[in-house]
Structure formats: C-alpha cells, structure tokens
Design an enzyme around this catalytic site. Structure first.
Site, mmCIF file in Angstrom:
data_model
loop_
_atom_site.group_PDB
_atom_site.id
_atom_site.type_symbol
_atom_site.label_atom_id
_atom_site.label_comp_id
_atom_site.label_asym_id
_atom_site.label_seq_id
_atom_site.Cartn_x
_atom_site.Cartn_y
_atom_site.Cartn_z
ATOM 1 N N HIS A 132 -10.954 -37.353 -6.344
ATOM 2 C CA HIS A 132 -10.793 -37.555 -4.908
ATOM 3 C C HIS A 132 -9.804 -36.572 -4.280
ATOM 4 O O HIS A 132 -9.755 -36.434 -3.066
ATOM 5 C CB HIS A 132 -10.399 -39.009 -4.598
ATOM 6 C CG HIS A 132 -8.977 -39.353 -4.913
ATOM 7 N ND1 HIS A 132 -8.617 -40.048 -6.039
ATOM 8 C CD2 HIS A 132 -7.826 -39.125 -4.237
ATOM 9 C CE1 HIS A 132 -7.309 -40.226 -6.044
ATOM 10 N NE2 HIS A 132 -6.802 -39.674 -4.956
ATOM 11 N N ASP B 26 -13.121 -40.927 -11.495
ATOM 12 C CA ASP B 26 -12.228 -40.225 -10.571
ATOM 13 C C ASP B 26 -11.505 -39.079 -11.277
ATOM 14 O O ASP B 26 -10.304 -38.867 -11.088
ATOM 15 C CB ASP B 26 -11.219 -41.185 -9.946
ATOM 16 C CG ASP B 26 -10.527 -40.565 -8.729
ATOM 17 O OD1 ASP B 26 -11.068 -39.596 -8.168
ATOM 18 O OD2 ASP B 26 -9.446 -41.056 -8.354
ATOM 19 N N SER C 52 -1.589 -38.452 -7.454
ATOM 20 C CA SER C 52 -2.952 -38.494 -7.991
ATOM 21 C C SER C 52 -3.206 -37.337 -8.947
ATOM 22 O O SER C 52 -2.994 -36.174 -8.609
ATOM 23 C CB SER C 52 -3.974 -38.416 -6.856
ATOM 24 O OG SER C 52 -4.047 -39.609 -6.148
#
Length: 398
Positions: free
Chosen positions: A95, A125, A202
């Site tokens: 993402h 992801d 992330s």
C-alpha cells in the site's frame, strides 16, 4: 578483668562497630549499582540492535500522478522498507507504493535511489522493489524465525513515523491471531505488538532481541493505543520468493465469500444449518458460479455481526471438514491451481456433492462482487496519504 583491660576491650568493640558501619555504608551503594546493571545491559543491547538494524532499513517516498491535474497536486506517500539482499532487492508494504508513478528509496547514509517494482501482493500487503545499490553498501537484513514466537517476548520496530527519520520504538509481542485483511486470504496468524508504530512505519522491520527480523510492520488498530500488526517473516519469505519468480503470488480460487458458522449462530435459527462456510457471495465468472454454488439473499445482523442467510453451506472439501478456522486453513493450504475438488454442501436441508476445478485468483477483485458488510473493528493500514483503504470484515474468502 582490670579497669585498664576493660577500657581496652570497650575501645576494641567500638572500633569494630565503626568499621562494620562504614563497611555497610560503602557496601550499600554497590547493591544499588548491581540492581541497576540489568537495566543498563538491556539499554546497551537496545542501542546495539538499533546500530545493527538501522543501516539495513530504508526510507521510501512515492509520488502518484493525478488523474485530474485541475483537481489538485499529485498525491504522495511515505513508508519504510528493508534491504532484503545485497543485489538491490527492497521489501516494503504494497500500500506504500501501489499505483505510484515514481518511487525513491533513501538509504541510511542519505543516498537516494530510483526504484522499480518487481512485484506486489495485495493479500499480504507486500511489495518487492529493485534498486542499484552503491558498491560500498553491504548491509542487508538478517532474517529470524517467526514460527516459535512467545507472547511477552520483547521486540523493536524501526521506521519513519510521519517522516521523522530512523526512529526506534520498543514493546512486546502482545498476541498472535487474526488481524488485517490478509488474514482472510492467507489464513495465517499475524503478529500483534505493543511497540508504537505510526504512518511512515509501514514496511519497516519488527526485530527480536538479537536484531533478527521476525515481521514486517503493516497495520494499526484505529482508535486503540499501541495495537499494531506485523506480517510474520516465515510467511514473508515465501511471498518474496514468488514475487522474485513471477512478480505475483499464485493462489487457488473458487470464488466465494462467506463465514464459518458457530454453534451459537446455528442455535439461534430454526433453519437447516450446519457447521461449515455459509456462502454469502459468489463471484461472477468464478468456478463456484460455473458449478452452480448459491449465495445468500437474506442479509441480517446478529449482535452487530452481519450475516447473509439462504446460501449453500460448504461443509467439506475432498473429505476434509470445514468446521473450524484451523480446519479451513489446513484445507486451503493444501489446494492448487488447476486442481479438481469435491465439495460437500448443504442446500435447503439436503446434502449434495459438487465438483469444481480451481482457477488462479484474479489480481484485482471482481467489481461485480457483492459489497461486504461493515467491519466490527476498523483495521487501518499505515497509509501516509490518508486514503481509507477498506479492509475485509470477519469473512472467509476462497
């Protein structure tokens, strides 16, 4: 005893008492110092781990072309990443870079490198990038083992929260279980951690007390304090291998969504229900549609949990029951693309057997698939752009 002897003995006792008091005074600080040494050792170890791991991490910036320039400037995203190999492979979250027109990888020393996407996998992801590393760059991540983690185990997270640089946070493994959307697709537990992570973390590593990577930080629980999730490194290794080989992960696909029925739900209704997957949706053009599996048509909510009644109940695949999440995960892992499977279903109170040939899961979701019910808990990916990336509720996807 003579007075002279008595006085001498008293002076000796007084001298011994003063010596013992002085010894206690001198000894007392050493006790405090000894008690503090474990804290100092733990602190030194944390510093050592940071110095060891930080050079193997990167800062990632991504730019997104605007479909309508008049509507505003192009979007951007930031995240963290990991130097997976000295050959220039960089691992991050999908993402962070999905749909980006330009990706820059910033090394620990400050060097900025353009990156290309080798492959990505929305289910986990994860995305694999490639850069041309400087010849002098030799730092690459040391991978650990996530199959034998313990709740309470100390962990550290390194990333770039809100773009503030190579930041370190510490915590523990607070749980192992279902987390973000990937859990519904890969059927593997994710690591829950109390180490604070924020947008910009992330794709960064979660490491153990030896500096070995045990997970990739990916998601936080919105509205909660220090509840974050990481993808176990044992799962990551397999995904990276497929991304290197194919640029994608190949998974079998039947084309249904649904939920495993619990005893509590079955007992609530005077309907012919049984332990298995209650089919809520059937994707258009899927193997499930081709063999006539039926989706439900009666949406209800039970204690805040959405259900769709009226569909087939998938009870077993190739003779293996689907009564529990563990059984479902075991069956799913055993299936292959192109395999013909035998399914036992319950329809309108009658048991039937249906066969279907599994296909490869499409890379993009079917736009005609029925909308999913509202989530009981919102899992928020660490997306710098603030985009509301919708995650699945407690559904089974096959």
């Amino acid at each position: 005893m003579t007075p002279t002897a008595t006085n001498g003995f008293q002076r000796l006792l007084l001298s011994l008492g003063l010596s013992m008091s002085l010894a206690c005074m001198l000894w007392a600080p050493s006790v405090g110092q000894a008690a503090a040494s474990p804290r100092e050792t733990d602190q030194d170890n944390t510093i050592r781990i940071y110095k060891k791991v930080a050079p193997t991490t990167v800062f990632i910036t991504a730019a997104f072309a605007s479909a309508n320039p008049a509507a505003g400037p192009p979007g951007s995203s930031i995240g963290a990443g990991l130097v997976w190999s000295e050959q220039g492979l960089i691992l991050t979250n999908a993402h962070v870079v999905e749909g980006a027109s330009r990706i820059l990888v910033h090394l620990y020393g400050g060097t900025r490198l353009p990156a290309e996407v080798v492959g990505s996998d929305a289910a986990t992801d994860l995305a694999l990038l490639r850069v041309v590393l400087p010849k002098e760059h030799r730092a690459a991540a040391i991978l650990g083992d996530s199959d034998h983690l313990e709740i309470g185990q100390k962990v550290l997270a390194i990333g770039h929260p809100f773009g503030l640089g190579y930041a370190l946070t510490t915590g523990i493994i607070s749980g192992m279980g279902a987390g973000p959307e990937s859990a519904t697709l890969i059927h593997d537990p994710v690591i829950q951690t109390s180490a604070p992570i924020n947008p910009g973390n992330s794709g960064g590593p979660l490491v153990d007390q030896e500096g070995r990577v045990i997970g990739i930080n990916t998601t936080i629980l919105a509205g909660a304090q220090n509840i974050g999730f990481a993808i176990p490194i044992s799962l990551v290794k397999g995904v990276v291998g497929e991304l290197q080989a194919r640029g994608r992960v190949v998974r079998p696909w039947l084309g249904i969504t649904g939920k495993l029925l619990s005893d509590d739900i079955i007992d609530l209704f005077a309907l012919p229900l049984a332990k298995g997957v209650l089919i809520a949706g059937v994707a258009k053009g899927s193997p499930a549609e081709k063999v006539g599996l039926r989706a439900g048509d009666l949406p209800i909510v039970v204690k805040g949990d959405p259900l769709v009644l009226g569909g087939d109940i998938l009870l077993a695949v190739n003779g293996q029951d689907l009564r529990t999440p563990e059984q479902y995960a075991t069956v799913f892992r055993s299936l292959k693309v192109g395999q013909t499977i035998s399914m036992k279903i319950l329809r309108d109170g009658t048991y039937r057997t249906v066969t279907a040939t599994l296909e490869e899961r499409p890379s993009q979701p079917d736009p005609t698939a029925p909308a999913r019910g509202p989530e009981k808990v919102e899992f928020r990916p660490l997306d710098w752009r603030g985009l509301p990336l919708r995650l699945a509720g407690p559904e089974t996807i096959f």
